[in-house]
Scaffold this motif. Sequence first.
Motif, mmCIF file in Angstrom:
data_model
loop_
_atom_site.group_PDB
_atom_site.id
_atom_site.type_symbol
_atom_site.label_atom_id
_atom_site.label_comp_id
_atom_site.label_asym_id
_atom_site.label_seq_id
_atom_site.Cartn_x
_atom_site.Cartn_y
_atom_site.Cartn_z
ATOM 1 N N TYR A 569 52.086 -43.958 12.394
ATOM 2 C CA TYR A 569 52.827 -44.810 13.337
ATOM 3 C C TYR A 569 54.137 -44.107 13.683
ATOM 4 N N ILE A 570 54.809 -44.655 14.694
ATOM 5 C CA ILE A 570 56.180 -44.231 15.000
ATOM 6 C C ILE A 570 57.014 -45.471 15.282
ATOM 7 N N ASN A 571 58.179 -45.530 14.698
ATOM 8 C CA ASN A 571 59.151 -46.583 15.008
ATOM 9 C C ASN A 571 60.541 -45.944 15.037
ATOM 10 N N ILE A 572 61.558 -46.746 15.168
ATOM 11 C CA ILE A 572 62.914 -46.195 15.305
ATOM 12 C C ILE A 572 63.313 -45.371 14.089
ATOM 13 N N GLN A 573 62.931 -45.844 12.898
ATOM 14 C CA GLN A 573 63.381 -45.174 11.677
ATOM 15 C C GLN A 573 62.823 -43.754 11.545
ATOM 16 N N ASN A 574 61.455 -43.613 11.614
ATOM 17 C CA ASN A 574 60.916 -42.256 11.419
ATOM 18 C C ASN A 574 61.131 -41.371 12.646
ATOM 19 N N PHE A 575 61.295 -41.991 13.809
ATOM 20 C CA PHE A 575 61.606 -41.217 15.018
ATOM 21 C C PHE A 575 63.011 -40.607 14.880
ATOM 22 N N LYS A 576 63.964 -41.403 14.362
ATOM 23 C CA LYS A 576 65.344 -40.934 14.246
ATOM 24 C C LYS A 576 65.473 -39.842 13.186
ATOM 25 N N GLU A 577 64.603 -39.867 12.179
ATOM 26 C CA GLU A 577 64.636 -38.814 11.158
ATOM 27 C C GLU A 577 64.352 -37.452 11.776
ATOM 28 N N LYS A 578 63.452 -37.431 12.732
ATOM 29 C CA LYS A 578 63.089 -36.165 13.397
ATOM 30 C C LYS A 578 64.063 -35.835 14.527
ATOM 31 N N HIS A 579 64.498 -36.875 15.252
ATOM 32 C CA HIS A 579 65.414 -36.690 16.391
ATOM 33 C C HIS A 579 66.578 -37.680 16.249
ATOM 34 N N PRO A 580 67.666 -37.263 15.662
ATOM 35 C CA PRO A 580 68.810 -38.163 15.421
ATOM 36 C C PRO A 580 69.576 -38.482 16.709
ATOM 37 N N LEU A 581 68.979 -39.323 17.527
ATOM 38 C CA LEU A 581 69.566 -39.731 18.805
ATOM 39 C C LEU A 581 70.173 -41.128 18.685
ATOM 40 N N SER A 582 70.916 -41.531 19.716
ATOM 41 C CA SER A 582 71.454 -42.897 19.731
ATOM 42 C C SER A 582 70.314 -43.877 19.973
ATOM 43 N N ARG A 583 70.548 -45.119 19.611
ATOM 44 C CA ARG A 583 69.522 -46.165 19.739
ATOM 45 C C ARG A 583 69.050 -46.315 21.186
ATOM 46 N N LYS A 584 69.990 -46.096 22.138
ATOM 47 C CA LYS A 584 69.631 -46.206 23.563
ATOM 48 C C LYS A 584 68.491 -45.261 23.908
#
Length: 611
Positions: A569-584
């Motif tokens: 799966y992909i959600n905000i948490q594991n996506f941000k681990e790979k790409h530390p972007l802003s929530r927007k």
Amino acid sequence: MSNFIIGTCGHIDHGKTALIKALNGFEGDTTKEEKERGITIDLSFSNIAKDDKNIAFIDVPGHEKLVKNMIAGAFSFDCVLIVVSAVEGIKPQTVEHLEILNLLGVKNAVLVVTKKDLINESELDKKLIEAEEFITKYDFDLKFSMGVSIYDEACIENLKEKLFSLNASTKIQENFFRYYVDRVFSAKGAGTIVTGTVLGKPIAVNEQIFISDIQKESKIKNLQVHGVDAPMANISNRTAINLSNVDAKNIKRGFVISKKGYLRGFSSIDISFTALKDKLLHHNRHYSVYIGSRKIDAKVLLFNSEDSLSNGFASINSKEDIFSIYDEKLIIRDGNFTVAGGVVLNPVSDPMKKSQKLHLLEALKDKNIPKAYLILLNAHKKGLGLISSAQRFALSHQEALINAKELQNCFVDEKELIIYPISTKEIIYNNIKSIYTKNSYALLSNTSIKLRLKWASEGFIQLVLNELVEEDFLIKDGNLYKNANIKEDFRSSLEQIMLKRLEEENISPTAPYNIYDNLDIDRKMGDEILKSLCSKKQVIRLQHNLFIHSSCLSGLVNDMKNIIKKDGYINIQNFKEKHPLSRKYLITYLDYLDNFSEIKKQENKRVFKGI
């Protein structure tokens, strides 16, 4: 109908209120305290009318401790009815009232010696001559003098006729409506009602007005002029205004009602002053300042002395905002004693050196407006707005422009009502030239340049752009300006520059307007370029202000699918681990995944279908 206001002045018990009652039947002392004490405590208002002439009366208290109430009414006098008892003659409060009225600039005067029935004719003649001689010490235009008795109907009628024969109106139409509140109350079924004198311009029912002291708009529900409903109230009309959407508890005597956008309040104003004989105004001392119907506790700072002066310039510094206009009169008192009268010269607080301010006040006292403009321009090198001329100089915008056009070495923007020192043009010139020198592909409009130079008007910027075109530094292309040295297709070159910029920004592109400003591209042109790149699929628009290079987005989508393959799966948490972007950005890119047929959304996760 012509209107003017006659106010009374005189010592306590000299018959002011009784005389008004004899003239029009109005009983001024109506409050319980006034009846118990037998004196007038506050202002009272009444009128008489004949044919096309209306005379409003303001009856003021004569007691020495009630002078503050007297001043609240005196500012609106067109003519003063000087009342002197035939028995007592000129007394201390008569003198103080005359001094105050003189300081307020009231010119027209009528002398009435009351209670003539208590003395014989020769004594009356003597009292009249004594009073007339005393009044000559002041700067009044004495229209007539006479003796009266409230019990002699014939002499009261004679006084009425003489008053109606006066041409005493002194108020002129100004640039905007002003009104000092002298009373406020709430009436059942009507709501908040204020009373005062109309200044500046007439007003009408249903007009929007602005209560300056509380910065609140209101609508006029109804008007009454001397107790009669009226569709309009003219200058010098004593008028009751029924206000909508305002609680009477929030309004006080001295509040200023006007039209929105005309008056600004300042805690410091500058004046010229003249002290009474044998009195001095002291530097850095607290006084009571009376302006209109308002009393202000303020500190007075002298310009020319650190001790005291009998006349000169001073600043009035208060903890509350003062809503005044040029040439308005005021009274300065120390406790129960009147000290001086002043004239507002500078109702707008300016960041100026003391020496500059002194020159400004000298020019304003002499009513030399062009000179005042020049002095102000030294303090406002990036433009002096004429929009405030109504308050600052008591001038209409047209009159302000006429004065401005007398100036040399200035640029007057008639459309935006701003004056600039012509030397300021160099700032605009250097700024524009620097943009096009650093970035040969800059493509800006007048409007785009104004976004960078917010103080400069479009008219002033255009003057510089025209010069740069004449110098063959710029070429005009529609409403845009481009570097004259670049010959190739600007649009094609800018598309490539924009595309390269988005590619460099990768998956965290900045907002379009920031890109335009950074690349020195006009915003409208920038929008057209992005629209063209989107139509060619070279750029993808994900949100209103989020555009991304298509190859960057494709690479990101592959990364996102790989995360799903790895984690299921992909959600905000594991996506941000790979790409530390802003929530927007994270939310926008996750939402974009929903466009792919093999992806489905499960609560806050995205997964592959069939898994």
